[in-house]
Design an enzyme around this catalytic site. Structure first.
Site, PDB file in Angstrom:
ATOM      1  N   GLY A   1       9.628  -7.535  -0.538  1.00  0.00           N
ATOM      2  CA  GLY A   1       8.938  -6.251  -0.519  1.00  0.00           C
ATOM      3  C   GLY A   1       9.828  -5.132  -0.048  1.00  0.00           C
ATOM      4  O   GLY A   1      10.371  -4.349  -0.848  1.00  0.00           O
ATOM      5  N   ARG A   2      10.031  -5.073   1.284  1.00  0.00           N
ATOM      6  CA  ARG A   2      10.827  -3.972   1.840  1.00  0.00           C
ATOM      7  C   ARG A   2      12.240  -3.970   1.290  1.00  0.00           C
ATOM      8  O   ARG A   2      12.853  -2.910   1.159  1.00  0.00           O
ATOM      9  CB  ARG A   2      10.806  -4.058   3.370  1.00  0.00           C
ATOM     10  CG  ARG A   2       9.458  -3.631   3.938  1.00  0.00           C
ATOM     11  CD  ARG A   2       9.289  -4.039   5.373  1.00  0.00           C
ATOM     12  NE  ARG A   2       9.146  -5.496   5.503  1.00  0.00           N
ATOM     13  CZ  ARG A   2       8.929  -6.114   6.660  1.00  0.00           C
ATOM     14  NH1 ARG A   2       8.832  -5.411   7.761  1.00  0.00           N
ATOM     15  NH2 ARG A   2       8.791  -7.426   6.692  1.00  0.00           N
TER      16      ARG A   2
ATOM     17  N   TYR B   1      -8.399  -9.033   6.486  1.00  0.00           N
ATOM     18  CA  TYR B   1      -9.375  -8.279   5.694  1.00  0.00           C
ATOM     19  C   TYR B   1     -10.561  -9.207   5.382  1.00  0.00           C
ATOM     20  O   TYR B   1     -10.600 -10.356   5.830  1.00  0.00           O
ATOM     21  CB  TYR B   1      -8.698  -7.673   4.457  1.00  0.00           C
ATOM     22  CG  TYR B   1      -7.620  -6.678   4.887  1.00  0.00           C
ATOM     23  CD1 TYR B   1      -7.960  -5.557   5.633  1.00  0.00           C
ATOM     24  CD2 TYR B   1      -6.286  -6.897   4.607  1.00  0.00           C
ATOM     25  CE1 TYR B   1      -6.991  -4.662   6.085  1.00  0.00           C
ATOM     26  CE2 TYR B   1      -5.302  -6.007   5.055  1.00  0.00           C
ATOM     27  CZ  TYR B   1      -5.663  -4.897   5.787  1.00  0.00           C
ATOM     28  OH  TYR B   1      -4.706  -4.023   6.246  1.00  0.00           O
TER      29      TYR B   1
ATOM     30  N   ARG C   1      -3.815 -14.446  -2.091  1.00  0.00           N
ATOM     31  CA  ARG C   1      -2.894 -14.343  -0.949  1.00  0.00           C
ATOM     32  C   ARG C   1      -3.645 -14.859   0.266  1.00  0.00           C
ATOM     33  O   ARG C   1      -4.734 -14.377   0.584  1.00  0.00           O
ATOM     34  CB  ARG C   1      -2.458 -12.905  -0.739  1.00  0.00           C
ATOM     35  CG  ARG C   1      -1.338 -12.805   0.265  1.00  0.00           C
ATOM     36  CD  ARG C   1      -0.736 -11.424   0.350  1.00  0.00           C
ATOM     37  NE  ARG C   1       0.704 -11.526   0.190  1.00  0.00           N
ATOM     38  CZ  ARG C   1       1.560 -10.615   0.642  1.00  0.00           C
ATOM     39  NH1 ARG C   1       1.141  -9.532   1.237  1.00  0.00           N
ATOM     40  NH2 ARG C   1       2.861 -10.781   0.466  1.00  0.00           N
TER      41      ARG C   1
ATOM     42  N   LEU D   1      10.458 -11.080   5.200  1.00  0.00           N
ATOM     43  CA  LEU D   1      11.836 -10.958   5.698  1.00  0.00           C
ATOM     44  C   LEU D   1      12.787 -11.931   5.015  1.00  0.00           C
ATOM     45  O   LEU D   1      13.598 -12.591   5.659  1.00  0.00           O
ATOM     46  CB  LEU D   1      11.870 -11.126   7.226  1.00  0.00           C
ATOM     47  CG  LEU D   1      11.253  -9.948   8.001  1.00  0.00           C
ATOM     48  CD1 LEU D   1      11.231 -10.245   9.502  1.00  0.00           C
ATOM     49  CD2 LEU D   1      12.001  -8.650   7.731  1.00  0.00           C
TER      50      LEU D   1
ATOM     51  N   GLN E   1      -3.541  -6.461  -6.637  1.00  0.00           N
ATOM     52  CA  GLN E   1      -4.234  -7.178  -5.562  1.00  0.00           C
ATOM     53  C   GLN E   1      -5.596  -6.522  -5.332  1.00  0.00           C
ATOM     54  O   GLN E   1      -5.679  -5.316  -5.083  1.00  0.00           O
ATOM     55  CB  GLN E   1      -3.410  -7.118  -4.274  1.00  0.00           C
ATOM     56  CG  GLN E   1      -4.003  -7.945  -3.150  1.00  0.00           C
ATOM     57  CD  GLN E   1      -3.235  -7.788  -1.845  1.00  0.00           C
ATOM     58  OE1 GLN E   1      -3.062  -6.676  -1.352  1.00  0.00           O
ATOM     59  NE2 GLN E   1      -2.774  -8.892  -1.290  1.00  0.00           N
TER      60      GLN E   1
ATOM     61  N   CYS F   1       0.838  -1.200   0.000  1.00  0.00           N
ATOM     62  CA  CYS F   1       0.000   0.000   0.000  1.00  0.00           C
ATOM     63  C   CYS F   1       0.869   1.244   0.000  1.00  0.00           C
ATOM     64  O   CYS F   1       1.850   1.309   0.733  1.00  0.00           O
ATOM     65  CB  CYS F   1      -0.854   0.049   1.266  1.00  0.00           C
ATOM     66  SG  CYS F   1      -2.202  -1.108   1.276  1.00  0.00           S
TER      67      CYS F   1
ATOM     68  N   ALA G   1      -2.939  -3.446  -2.374  1.00  0.00           N
ATOM     69  CA  ALA G   1      -4.345  -3.737  -2.086  1.00  0.00           C
ATOM     70  C   ALA G   1      -5.214  -2.631  -2.689  1.00  0.00           C
ATOM     71  O   ALA G   1      -5.068  -1.455  -2.345  1.00  0.00           O
ATOM     72  CB  ALA G   1      -4.555  -3.801  -0.585  1.00  0.00           C
TER      73      ALA G   1
HETATM   74  C1  FMN Z   1       4.556  -0.388   3.036  1.00  0.00           C
HETATM   75  C2  FMN Z   1       3.919  -1.737   3.024  1.00  0.00           C
HETATM   76  C3  FMN Z   1       2.642  -1.882   2.511  1.00  0.00           C
HETATM   77  C4  FMN Z   1       2.048  -3.150   2.430  1.00  0.00           C
HETATM   78  N1  FMN Z   1       0.834  -3.280   1.816  1.00  0.00           N
HETATM   79  C5  FMN Z   1       0.341  -4.516   1.586  1.00  0.00           C
HETATM   80  C6  FMN Z   1      -0.794  -4.696   0.763  1.00  0.00           C
HETATM   81  O1  FMN Z   1      -1.305  -3.768   0.146  1.00  0.00           O
HETATM   82  N2  FMN Z   1      -1.281  -5.961   0.642  1.00  0.00           N
HETATM   83  C7  FMN Z   1      -0.696  -7.033   1.244  1.00  0.00           C
HETATM   84  O2  FMN Z   1      -1.181  -8.154   1.105  1.00  0.00           O
HETATM   85  N3  FMN Z   1       0.421  -6.881   1.974  1.00  0.00           N
HETATM   86  C8  FMN Z   1       0.964  -5.664   2.144  1.00  0.00           C
HETATM   87  N4  FMN Z   1       2.148  -5.529   2.799  1.00  0.00           N
HETATM   88  C9  FMN Z   1       2.901  -6.740   3.193  1.00  0.00           C
HETATM   89  C10 FMN Z   1       3.925  -7.088   2.094  1.00  0.00           C
HETATM   90  O3  FMN Z   1       3.267  -7.488   0.891  1.00  0.00           O
HETATM   91  C11 FMN Z   1       4.854  -8.229   2.525  1.00  0.00           C
HETATM   92  O4  FMN Z   1       4.107  -9.394   2.712  1.00  0.00           O
HETATM   93  C12 FMN Z   1       5.584  -7.903   3.832  1.00  0.00           C
HETATM   94  O5  FMN Z   1       6.159  -6.624   3.779  1.00  0.00           O
HETATM   95  C13 FMN Z   1       6.640  -8.952   4.127  1.00  0.00           C
HETATM   96  O6  FMN Z   1       7.581  -9.041   3.087  1.00  0.00           O
HETATM   97  P1  FMN Z   1       9.001  -8.269   3.164  1.00  0.00           P
HETATM   98  O7  FMN Z   1       9.641  -8.653   4.469  1.00  0.00           O
HETATM   99  O8  FMN Z   1       9.757  -8.760   1.977  1.00  0.00           O
HETATM  100  O9  FMN Z   1       8.724  -6.801   3.121  1.00  0.00           O
HETATM  101  C14 FMN Z   1       2.731  -4.273   2.923  1.00  0.00           C
HETATM  102  C15 FMN Z   1       4.004  -4.113   3.472  1.00  0.00           C
HETATM  103  C16 FMN Z   1       4.612  -2.874   3.508  1.00  0.00           C
HETATM  104  C17 FMN Z   1       6.013  -2.751   4.043  1.00  0.00           C
END
Ligand code: FMN
Length: 375
Positions: free
Chosen positions: A322-323, A182, A230, A300, A100, A25, A57
């Site tokens: 992601g991050r 959700y 998901r 992670l 998504q 998001c 999302a």
């Molecule tokens: C800024 C941010 C926004 C996120 N928005 C969503 C989202 O819109 N939908 C979702 O399913 N997960 C969302 N997540 C979770 C990520 O998709 C991901 O599963 C989570 O960050 C773990 O992965 P990572 O450690 O590689 O970041 C979000 C995470 C972050 C950091």
């Protein structure tokens, strides 16, 4: 043994490697419309070298937004704004683009991080929420209104219409948000779903509504577009969805025509989450043993070596980072370099090339020949 840079088929799509940028998001939409921020953000990540990017999302209904700043697909102009973004990104990147689709259910009407807040908006700016039962997220949250049969029909229709708009916008892939507490996830979780009708109780009843949404969307989406979900591999809380039930749900989704499963966790209750590298992989690995469609693991996994190992040892088929990509939009470049694989990079960045990067010989792999590399 596959590796992180091996191609893989995901339903109708062939992905060039196993790296996925998961939905994140941005809280940067205006009235649900994508803005310049989305173009800059997605544009930057589209040059990452990851094979697939799933956009954040995106609410199928106005009241299904998490916050007022969330992206939406409940109007045609929202689809048009996304179509323009997809077209621009496509003209410069071979990345596959997904989106998504989500309904936030009882977790809707929250503060946006843009304005510094968190938690429910409250009665002044918020809106009424819906959920499987009149069970709030916690004492601090408003009590949602349980969905009636008419509400369920309406939400199914909202998912279908939004999915058609996503197809019109040109996305290659649609992911239904069935995780993080959700609406669809809350139906599956006994912590949120305490219904006594055919939509609550045992697993089959709790899965009925999410599967109904999935079936309707599957029917509306052409087979050229990949469709998956998901899911929560666990709620990390006593009385919540267990890895065993998560497996049953994944198997059902495969039977109902899902092209992939993306395993995340949590969000239905305050749980004891063992945060650490690859902490969501155990439930993902279990699900992968039960299905014959690709499974994406996430959470992670910031080390390329770990990502490669998880693919090579068969824990998961693809890895979401992601991050890691927010921190370093060229995470995938670094991974290729570290693991000794070759990646195509845009000709404009060819001089950033290290030993692992191959400048494209032509732009034909993008399916467009009108742009030629400058000599
Ligand atoms: C800024 C941010 C926004 C996120 N928005 C969503 C989202 O819109 N939908 C979702 O399913 N997960 C969302 N997540 C979770 C990520 O998709 C991901 O599963 C989570 O960050 C773990 O992965 P990572 O450690 O590689 O970041 C979000 C995470 C972050 C950091």
């Amino acid at each position: 043994m596959p590796n992180l840079f091996d191609p893989i088929d995901l339903g109708p799509l062939t992905l060039t490697n196993r790296i996925v940028i998961p939905p994140m998001c941005q809280y940067s939409a205006h009235g649900g419309l994508a803005t310049d921020w989305h173009l800059i953000h997605i544009g930057s990540l589209a040059l990452s070298g990851a094979a697939l990017l799933i956009m954040e999302a995106t609410a199928v209904a106005e009241e299904g937004r998490i916050t007022p700043d969330c992206l939406g697909l409940w109007r045609d102009d929202q689809s048009e704004a996304l179509a323009a973004l997809v077209k621009t990104v496509r003209s410069h990147s071979p990345i596959r683009l997904g989106i998504q689709l989500s309904h936030a259910g009882r977790k809707a009407s929250s503060h946006s991080p843009r304005t510094g807040g968190s938690g429910p908006l409250g009665s002044a700016d918020g809106w009424p929420t819906i959920g499987p039962s009149a069970v709030p997220v916690s004492e601090r949250w408003p009590v949602p209104t349980p969905l009636t049969a008419d509400d369920m029909d309406r939400v199914v229709e909202q998912f279908v219409t939004a999915a058609k708009r996503a197809v019109d916008a040109g996305f290659d892939l649609i992911e239904l948000h069935g995780a993080h507490g959700y609406l669809l996830s809350s139906f599956l979780s006994p912590l949120a779903n305490q219904r006594t009708d055919e939509f609550g109780g045992g697993y089959d009843n709790r899965a009925r509504f999410p599967l109904r949404v999935f079936d309707a969307v599957r029917e509306a989406v052409p087979s050229t577009v990949a469709l998956g979900v998901r899911v929560n591999g666990t709620d990390w809380a006593e009385g919540g969805i267990t890895p065993d039930e998560a497996c049953r749900f994944a198997v059902d989704l495969e039977r109902h025509g899902a092209d992939f499963i993306h395993v995340s966790s949590g969000g239905n209750a305050r749980g004891d989450i063992p945060l650490g590298p690859a902490y969501q992989i155990p439930p993902a690995r279990l699900i992968r043993r039960h299905v014959n469609i690709p499974v994406i693991g996430v959470g992670l996994i910031s080390s390329p070596v770990l990502a490669d190992e998880l693919v090579a040892d068969g824990s998961v088929d693809l890895v979401g980072v992601g991050r890691g990509h927010l921190h370093n939009p060229h995470w995938t470049w670094s991974a290729a370099e570290m693991l000794g694989h070759h990646l195509h990079v845009p000709y404009q960045y060819a001089r950033a090339r290290t030993s692992s990067f191959e400048p494209p010989k032509s732009w034909q792999h993008l399916g467009r020949q009108e742009v030629q590399p400058t000599p």
